[in-house]
Enzyme design. Structure first.
Site, PDB file in Angstrom:
ATOM      1  N   GLY A  29       0.804  -1.217   0.000  1.00  0.00           N
ATOM      2  CA  GLY A  29       0.000   0.000   0.000  1.00  0.00           C
ATOM      3  C   GLY A  29       0.836   1.265   0.000  1.00  0.00           C
ATOM      4  N   ASN A  30       0.213   2.326  -0.425  1.00  0.00           N
ATOM      5  CA  ASN A  30       0.845   3.648  -0.380  1.00  0.00           C
ATOM      6  C   ASN A  30      -0.241   4.703  -0.417  1.00  0.00           C
ATOM      7  OD1 ASN A  30       0.641   3.280  -3.471  1.00  0.00           O
ATOM      8  ND2 ASN A  30       2.306   1.894  -2.865  1.00  0.00           N
ATOM      9  N   THR A  45       8.857   4.236   0.285  1.00  0.00           N
ATOM     10  CA  THR A  45       8.726   2.851  -0.167  1.00  0.00           C
ATOM     11  C   THR A  45       9.128   1.869   0.943  1.00  0.00           C
ATOM     12  OG1 THR A  45       9.304   1.304  -1.938  1.00  0.00           O
ATOM     13  CG2 THR A  45      11.089   2.734  -1.145  1.00  0.00           C
ATOM     14  N   SER A  75       7.147   3.161  -4.561  1.00  0.00           N
ATOM     15  CA  SER A  75       7.431   2.663  -5.915  1.00  0.00           C
ATOM     16  C   SER A  75       6.221   2.838  -6.849  1.00  0.00           C
ATOM     17  CB  SER A  75       7.827   1.184  -5.849  1.00  0.00           C
ATOM     18  OG  SER A  75       6.779   0.450  -5.256  1.00  0.00           O
ATOM     19  N   GLU A  76       5.035   3.092  -6.284  1.00  0.00           N
ATOM     20  CA  GLU A  76       3.843   3.295  -7.122  1.00  0.00           C
ATOM     21  C   GLU A  76       3.579   4.786  -7.375  1.00  0.00           C
ATOM     22  OE1 GLU A  76       2.596   1.168  -8.845  1.00  0.00           O
ATOM     23  OE2 GLU A  76       2.569  -0.770  -7.831  1.00  0.00           O
ATOM     24  N   HIS A  95      -3.782   3.630  -2.080  1.00  0.00           N
ATOM     25  CA  HIS A  95      -3.643   2.335  -2.764  1.00  0.00           C
ATOM     26  C   HIS A  95      -3.446   1.257  -1.694  1.00  0.00           C
ATOM     27  CE1 HIS A  95      -2.262  -1.028  -5.023  1.00  0.00           C
ATOM     28  NE2 HIS A  95      -1.009  -0.909  -4.648  1.00  0.00           N
ATOM     29  N   HIS A  97      -4.295  -3.299  -0.691  1.00  0.00           N
ATOM     30  CA  HIS A  97      -4.574  -4.646  -1.192  1.00  0.00           C
ATOM     31  C   HIS A  97      -5.632  -5.299  -0.291  1.00  0.00           C
ATOM     32  CE1 HIS A  97      -0.086  -4.769  -2.725  1.00  0.00           C
ATOM     33  NE2 HIS A  97      -0.779  -3.804  -3.278  1.00  0.00           N
ATOM     34  N   HIS A 158      -3.818  -7.306  -8.394  1.00  0.00           N
ATOM     35  CA  HIS A 158      -2.952  -6.410  -7.625  1.00  0.00           C
ATOM     36  C   HIS A 158      -3.646  -5.839  -6.380  1.00  0.00           C
ATOM     37  CE1 HIS A 158       0.026  -2.751  -7.944  1.00  0.00           C
ATOM     38  NE2 HIS A 158      -0.156  -3.139  -6.700  1.00  0.00           N
TER      39      HIS A 158
END
Ligand code: 13P
Length: 261
Positions: A29-30, A45, A75-76, A95, A97, A158
């Site tokens: 996640g981010n 990250t 990284s996203e 973001h 999961h 994803h």
């Protein structure tokens, strides 16, 4: 508008909530948010969202260049930057999961049927973006096909991404789609969800309008394909019975219609 320090606190709060709710594991996640000066903050990250402190938040410009030494952004980041470019109203991106929503995404299933009034009223439906290799340009490319029409998008194989006018709005949208995915999963196990009729959906849209809600709506199965016939309204489904089922072909046709709106 929150001060920079308040915004960092809000971002940490959202990261901790994601972790507590089981919507991320390990470093998954981010989260990012827009500052008043036009720059952004994002999680660095490779850090557990449950263990985030202010030193795990980095300020970046709109091109993604870190404005603080020694901190590496998520990284996203490409996906976050592309969303801010595509949607000037967005001030926060989450973001994660979440297991049920990601289960649907891994099974190649959008949450695009009108089933729960709350979802019809708030998000409309949740489309599925095609698979992109994490951290590459493929992810923003896939998401940008939908983000103009949707505030929440599933990412094939994803996870999910949600956006909002502030961090809590983006977070609650993530919570909402996970809860919805869980209900759809349970309904599926109990014989399948009853899909609302077009009349029932229309009534909800009217209520939505009356309430002054201006949410985006990427379209839904109910409104675009109601019964499995080869032609419904202006949506025609051509399929080769040997290589795919009607349902697969219909889904593709609906996705095309929804994307072309
Ligand atoms: P980062 O730790 O780089 O933010 O990546 C986590 C993730 O979920 C990638 O999809």
């Amino acid at each position: 508008m929150p001060s920079d320090v308040d915004l960092i606190d809000q971002l940490l709060d959202v990261c901790h909530r994601l972790h507590r709710a089981g919507m991320v594991a390990a470093n998954d996640g981010n989260v990012s948010a827009a500052l008043d000066d036009g720059n952004l903050i994002t999680s660095v990250t490779n850090v557990s969202k449950g263990a985030m402190t202010a030193r795990h938040v980095v300020k970046i410009d709109r091109q993604g260049t870190p404005l603080e030494d020694g901190k590496k952004p998520s990284s996203e980041l490409r996906m976050h930057l592309a969303i801010y470019r595509d949607r000037s109203d967005v001030r926060a991106v989450v973001h994660a999961h979440p297991p049920y929503a990601t289960g649907f995404a891994a099974a190649g299933l959008a949450l695009d049927k009108c089933v729960l009034p709350e979802i019809v009223m708030t998000l409309g439906s949740i489309p599925l973006a095609e698979y992109g290799t994490p951290s590459t340009e493929e992810v923003p490319e896939a998401v940008s096909k939908w983000i103009g029409k949707a505030d929440a998008v599933l990412l094939s194989n994803h996870g999910a991404v949600t956006v909002g006018a502030d961090l809590m709005e983006a977070y609650y949208r993530m919570e909402r789609i996970e809860h919805y995915a869980k209900i759809c999963f349970i309904a599926g196990r109990l014989g399948g969800e009853r899909i609302l009729t077009p009349e029932e959906v229309d009534k909800l849209y009217r209520l939505r309008e009356e309430a002054g809600m201006t949410n985006r709506n990427p379209g839904c199965w109910t409104c675009d394909v109601q019964v499995p016939e080869s032609c419904v309204g202006d949506v025609c489904v051509n399929f080769d019975e040997d290589s795919e089922s009607f349902e697969q072909a219909a889904k593709k046709a609906v996705a095309e219609v929804m994307q072309s709106r």
